[in-house]
Design a protein around this motif. Structure first.
Motif, PDB file in Angstrom:
ATOM      1  N   SER A   5       0.840  -1.196   0.000  1.00  0.00           N
ATOM      2  CA  SER A   5       0.000   0.000   0.000  1.00  0.00           C
ATOM      3  C   SER A   5       0.871   1.241   0.000  1.00  0.00           C
ATOM      4  O   SER A   5       1.920   1.276   0.657  1.00  0.00           O
ATOM      5  N   GLY A   6       0.448   2.251  -0.732  1.00  0.00           N
ATOM      6  CA  GLY A   6       1.146   3.534  -0.752  1.00  0.00           C
ATOM      7  C   GLY A   6       0.200   4.666  -0.415  1.00  0.00           C
ATOM      8  O   GLY A   6      -0.961   4.657  -0.833  1.00  0.00           O
ATOM      9  N   GLN A   7       0.692   5.654   0.334  1.00  0.00           N
ATOM     10  CA  GLN A   7      -0.087   6.822   0.725  1.00  0.00           C
ATOM     11  C   GLN A   7       0.674   8.077   0.324  1.00  0.00           C
ATOM     12  O   GLN A   7       1.889   8.163   0.526  1.00  0.00           O
ATOM     13  N   ASN A   8      -0.033   9.043  -0.266  1.00  0.00           N
ATOM     14  CA  ASN A   8       0.605  10.290  -0.732  1.00  0.00           C
ATOM     15  C   ASN A   8       1.774   9.986  -1.677  1.00  0.00           C
ATOM     16  O   ASN A   8       2.864  10.534  -1.545  1.00  0.00           O
ATOM     17  N   VAL A   9       1.503   9.121  -2.625  1.00  0.00           N
ATOM     18  CA  VAL A   9       2.570   8.579  -3.462  1.00  0.00           C
ATOM     19  C   VAL A   9       3.142   9.623  -4.426  1.00  0.00           C
ATOM     20  O   VAL A   9       4.352   9.737  -4.602  1.00  0.00           O
ATOM     21  N   LEU A  10       2.272  10.396  -5.055  1.00  0.00           N
ATOM     22  CA  LEU A  10       2.719  11.345  -6.082  1.00  0.00           C
ATOM     23  C   LEU A  10       1.831  12.574  -6.030  1.00  0.00           C
ATOM     24  O   LEU A  10       0.608  12.465  -5.922  1.00  0.00           O
ATOM     25  N   THR A  11       2.439  13.756  -6.110  1.00  0.00           N
ATOM     26  CA  THR A  11       1.681  14.998  -6.095  1.00  0.00           C
ATOM     27  C   THR A  11       2.070  15.848  -7.293  1.00  0.00           C
ATOM     28  O   THR A  11       3.261  16.112  -7.515  1.00  0.00           O
ATOM     29  N   ILE A  12       1.076  16.249  -8.062  1.00  0.00           N
ATOM     30  CA  ILE A  12       1.290  17.136  -9.206  1.00  0.00           C
ATOM     31  C   ILE A  12       0.785  18.519  -8.807  1.00  0.00           C
ATOM     32  O   ILE A  12      -0.400  18.697  -8.529  1.00  0.00           O
ATOM     33  N   THR A  13       1.678  19.506  -8.760  1.00  0.00           N
ATOM     34  CA  THR A  13       1.298  20.837  -8.305  1.00  0.00           C
ATOM     35  C   THR A  13       2.300  21.876  -8.792  1.00  0.00           C
ATOM     36  O   THR A  13       3.448  21.553  -9.091  1.00  0.00           O
ATOM     37  N   LYS A  14       1.853  23.126  -8.863  1.00  0.00           N
ATOM     38  CA  LYS A  14       2.726  24.264  -9.155  1.00  0.00           C
ATOM     39  C   LYS A  14       2.992  25.089  -7.899  1.00  0.00           C
ATOM     40  O   LYS A  14       3.517  26.193  -7.982  1.00  0.00           O
TER      41      LYS A  14
END
Length: 992
Positions: free
Chosen positions: A955-964
């Motif tokens: 299980s993964g949590q907060n795996v990838l965030t796309i943001t500027k």
């Protein structure tokens, strides 16, 4: 080096279990018994718990486990039947020892799916209110310590924000926006197994602020997510009005796991997780940093570097470089958890006992973390003839948190890249000839908190006559907290020559408890095309809270720093002993005609000790209706419409979250000048002080298409909260700043919520479904009489969100002076807060959403959840130091027009930079799309005859965030605390 502690026992325990089961398996084979096993799933591939598996005309039967697994000793001559409410019954004659079954939904029986609405249960298709629900399937297998983290992105209208990645950090939850002008007035009501849950923190900010960004909003931290069967969130008036003065901000109903009618099953679960900071900011390296510093001194006209400028005057190595984020917050937070439970029962008696131990680590250097222990026990018994039923639950949680006294994130971001090493050659803290404050000095300051909370609930149901049932819900909830912050003199440079007389400690001792009793009568009657359901009940609740905070200083030795009696100076910082009493009468009338037309009426009369004697009681209620148009003759033979419902509601709920004794004349101790103390008045008496009231409206459409393969809903709501519980300013001649009263201001929250799920593929081996929700909420202060003349005129503006911020309007950089410039609104040639801070920045989220998919192939399954938020928020520049000072800067800090760097001696440059941090330039787009959770699960093949079943998952949590976003994290939006961590977990569950 992080240590693996007790959770490592899970591995040998599992191997011992496997060996025992292996020998047991051989024994069963020797007896020549035939055992059938398999997994039962729904059409979308979800393992189904509680499916009845049996052979007709026998007493031979069982139920599936949490993973959908079953084992059953069968007679080869008889077929096996699989039954579950809302699904088509299947009867199959086994052709071998393994039989996997996929159950299909039954369009007619799907009406029987039941939703918990608090005081009553309702069939999902016949509910008239707005209720969102998640189950153990969504909550389980997530590497989270707080159930609120498991709810993120999964419910329309429910926006949850995690403020810190440090164990014990806070969460903020908003259900359909902020209704109150007071921050603490926006918390929902939490109910656990029918008992109001103590969700207020026992922490005190004087002790915890340095270690944790927020502890005030950390409800449910002592409940293990694995103990939860389901969470329902009540949102509209129809669902919340029955809770009266406590339902204005929504209600969160938590149901813990219960025993089931099945053979006794033992389950062992363990997982190990590793968390890291998801993303570091790219900071200036040494050469670029020193060039910036030298340019700043040149701008200030300083040619000889000051003695304190160690980074540029040669005291520190100009070639040295340290990635301070890696050093200070770059560790791996190891979480380990082991839980075990035993569950089972007969038709008349069921039980469950579940215990777990866990430790959540930190990313800081050193062995810090939060140790958690949880216990859940449940027992239910039904008398012969099912006339009476008694059910009791016991839930206990304990947290023992040990952290650094100060979060190191601020130092990790701002330290000069050529600052000295942390340790000297002998392994001691390096003070580099008193040229810096070593950030690891904070390892000598410690923060410890121990919290224990337990809850017991009793439910008694008894049939009096046909259709008339007496129910009694009662419970007791208690929380005890001990908190300590130790600040020895060793946090300072040894060259200062300080001794333990400069050491100090703070201690917070707090406790709270409440009990409630709710007798109820339920009456149900059906005749011809009519159905009626009546509920009447009352609530009696008492709550007490105590808290004492001491500060001790001047110790003879640091070895005595934990002993308050050893301090020469002892001060009581805070002392309170509050009591709260609450009573209510409530009722519900539900009428249905022809299974198509539904009217639901709820009412409640509340009395609260928090309000003045003239307005202590108030009435709340709601009316709602639903039309199940898919049951009309026009659609009875429809091949595309499976279900359709229109519903609407209107009503009121209230809010008494103001604290105790606010309406009374209160006095405080005036101090001990010349050893003579006295009392001073703190608050004026107001007998008319009363409730905040929230008027709620909603209309919604729910439908299902193509034999329930596509389900969707759309809802529009509008909530108006008035009679705001705040302080009304008074003239200075009265001797008081304000009087607690109901401010005639009105806050409106309105918006749209959309939800959908679709089954894209359903075959023997493959199942694929997608789901999603999106919420648009508009928060606005629509009325505030006398705002321009009040002290709130610099905080709020009519027709803007209550979370708005006034800011200076940044207009660029003056080419001649190199200074920041701002709009002078009143044209007086000066920039002042009262006159020129006129620009309004809106930080409320424009929308938030969650979407994902579940896909399975045979024993493999994959679940993915994305979370998305559209918002504007403070960026890294809010509270950051001015470029040119002895503070590092992010790479690209100069990509937008910036003022000429200065070391801070230029008063005008320093003032303008402070204005800049309060302008719209310090806010930016903080929208993000985050891969919130991903779970890959493998159900182990059945072990013949042994009864062993299990699954392994990643299980993964907060795996990838796309943001500027221009900052460390767009969710927590903080430069002074660790953001929510990226966590990967490996776990396994075995049952026997």
């Amino acid at each position: 080096m992080k240590k693996f502690t007790f959770a490592a026992l899970a591995v040998p325990l599992m191997w011992v279990l496997l060996l025992l089961l292996f020998f047991n398996s051989n024994k069963l084979h020797a007896q020549q018994t035939t055992v059938l096993s398999g997994v039962v799933k729904s059409a979308d591939g979800t393992p189904m718990e509680g499916v009845t598996v049996w052979q007709k005309d026998t007493d031979n039967g069982t139920q599936t486990s949490e993973t959908g697994y079953y084992t059953l000793q069968v007679s080869n001559s008889l077929p096996v039947t699989f039954e579950y409410l809302g699904y088509k019954t299947q009867t199959v004659k086994p052709a071998g020892p393994v039989l996997n079954v996929t159950l299909q939904t039954d369009d007619d029986l799907l009406d029987e799916v039941v939703i918990n609405a608090g005081y009553y249960s309702v069939k999902d298709k016949e509910r008239t209110g707005s209720i969102s629900k998640i189950t153990a399937k969504e909550i389980g297998q997530q590497p989270v310590a707080n159930p609120l983290a498991a709810m993120q992105g999964r419910m329309a209208g429910v926006n949850i924000t995690q403020s810190s990645g440090t164990p014990g950090g806070g969460f903020d939850i908003q259900i359909r926006g902020r209704n109150s002008l007071r921050t603490e007035g926006n918390a929902p009501l939490y109910i656990v197994d029918g008992v109001p849950y103590l969700s207020e923190s026992t922490s005190h900010s004087y002790l915890s602020a340095g270690s944790l960004k927020s502890t005030e909003n950390n409800p449910l931290q002592l409940i293990n997510p694995n103990n939860i069967e389901s969470i329902e969130v009540l949102k509209d008036a129809d669902a919340t009005a029955i809770y009266g003065s406590r339902g204005a901000n929504g209600v969160v109903l938590i149901t813990t796991k219960k025993g089931v009618e099945q053979a006794t099953v033992f389950t062992l679960q363990s997982h190990t997780a590793i968390g890291v900071v998801p993303k570091f900011m790219k900071m200036l390296e040494t050469a670029d940093y020193l060039e910036l510093r030298k340019r700043a001194y040149a701008n200030d006209g300083i040619t000889e570097y000051p003695a304190a400028a160690h980074d540029v005057n040669g005291n520190w190595d100009p070639e040295r470089y340290t990635d301070w984020q890696k050093e200070l917050i770059g560790g791996k937070a190891v979480t380990q958890q082991v839980s075990a439970n035993v569950r089972g029962g007969s038709k008349n008696s069921q039980f469950m006992i579940m215990g777990s131990i866990a430790k959540d680590g930190t990313v800081f250097p050193g062995e810090y973390g939060n140790k958690r222990n949880n216990l859940l026990a449940q027992f239910a018994h039904t008398t012969p003839g099912e006339k009476w039923k008694i059910q009791t639950q016991f839930v206990r949680g304990e947290s023992n948190n040990s952290l650094l006294g100060t979060d190191l994130t601020r130092d990790a971001l701002t330290l000069a890249p050529n600052a000295p090493s942390l340790y000297d050659d002998e392994g001691n803290l390096n003070w580099e000839k008193s040229t810096w404050d070593n950030p690891l000095r904070w390892i000598n300051e410690t923060y410890r908190s121990k919290s224990t909370q337990w809850l017991t609930a009793w439910n008694i149901d008894g049939s009096i006559t046909k259709g008339l049932v007496f129910k009694l819900q009662a419970g007791y909830n208690e929380m005890v907290g001990e908190e300590q912050r130790l600040s020895p003199h060793t946090i300072h440079d040894p060259s200062w020559g300080l001794t333990s007389t400069y050491s100090n400690s703070m201690r917070n001792s707090s406790s709270g408890n409440n009990w409630n009793i709710e007798p109820q009568l339920h009456f149900d009657k059906t005749w011809k095309k009519h159905k009626i359901s009546v509920l009447a009940g009352s609530t009696f609740l008492k709550h007490e809270k105590k808290q004492y905070v001491w500060r001790a200083s001047d110790f003879s030795s640091n070895s005595q720093i934990t002993n308050l009696a050893a301090a020469k100076t002892l001060q009581i910082v805070s002392s309170l002993n509050n009591k709260y009493a609450y009573q209510a009468l409530f009722s519900r009338l539900n009428y249905q005609y022809n299974d198509k037309y539904i009217v639901n009426l709820t009412a409640r009369r509340d009395g609260s000790s928090r309000f003045g004697p003239n307005r202590r009681w108030a009435n709340f209620g709601a009316v709602a209706g639903a039309w199940l148009f898919s049951r009309e003759k026009l659609f009875e033979e429809s091949s595309w419409l499976s279900f359709g419902k229109l519903r609407a509601s209107y009503g009121s709920a209230g809010n008494d979250r103001i604290g105790d004794y606010q309406y009374m004349d209160t006095y405080g101790y005036s101090g001990g000048i010349y050893e003579v103390g006295g009392l001073r008045p703190l608050r004026l008496y107001n007998p008319d002080f009363s409730w905040e009231t929230n008027i709620k409206k909603e209309v919604a459409l729910e439908f299902a298409l193509f034999r329930n393969r596509f389900n969707a809903s759309a809802a529009y709501y509008q909530n108006k909260s008035s009679d705001q519980l705040v302080g009304i300013p008074l003239p200075g001649t009265t001797g008081f700043n304000s009087i607690q009263a109901n401010l005639p201001a009105t806050v409106r929250n309105s918006g749209w919520e959309f939800e959908m799920n679709a089954k894209l593929l359903t075959t023997t081996n493959w199942n694929w479904s997608v789901f999603g929700n999106i919420s648009f909420n508009e928060n606005k202060l629509i009325d505030f009489p006398g705002l321009k003349e009040s002290t709130y005129k610099y905080t709020y503006a009519v027709n803007y969100p209550t979370s708005m911020k006034y800011a200076y309007e940044f207009t660029g950089v003056d080419e001649e002076t190199g200074m920041y410039t701002f709009k002078d609104f009143n044209g007086d040639g000066k920039i002042t807060a009262n006159e020129d801070m006129q620009l309004i920045v809106q930080t409320a989220p424009k929308y938030f959403a969650g979407f994902g998919q579940d896909i399975s192939y045979k024993n493999w399954s994959l679940s993915v959840l994305f979370q998305a938020v559209k918002q504007t928020a403070p960026n890294y520049q809010m509270g950051w130091g001015m470029p040119g000072m002895m503070i590092n800067q992010p790479q690209g800090y100069d990509q937008s027009p910036i003022q000429k760097p200065s070391t801070g001696v230029d008063a005008q440059a320093f003032q303008n930079y402070n204005l800049y941090m309060q302008s719209q330039a310090a806010y930016s787009d903080a929208s993000f799309i985050r891969l919130k959770n991903i779970v890959l699960n493998y159900s182990l093949p059945a072990f013949k005859a042994s009864g062993l079943k299990g699954n392994i998952y990643i299980s993964g949590q907060n795996v990838l965030t796309i943001t500027k976003y221009r900052g460390l994290d767009p969710e927590s939006q903080s430069n002074v605390s660790v953001p929510p961590l990226k966590v990967w977990s490996l776990g396994a569950t075995f049952s026997y």
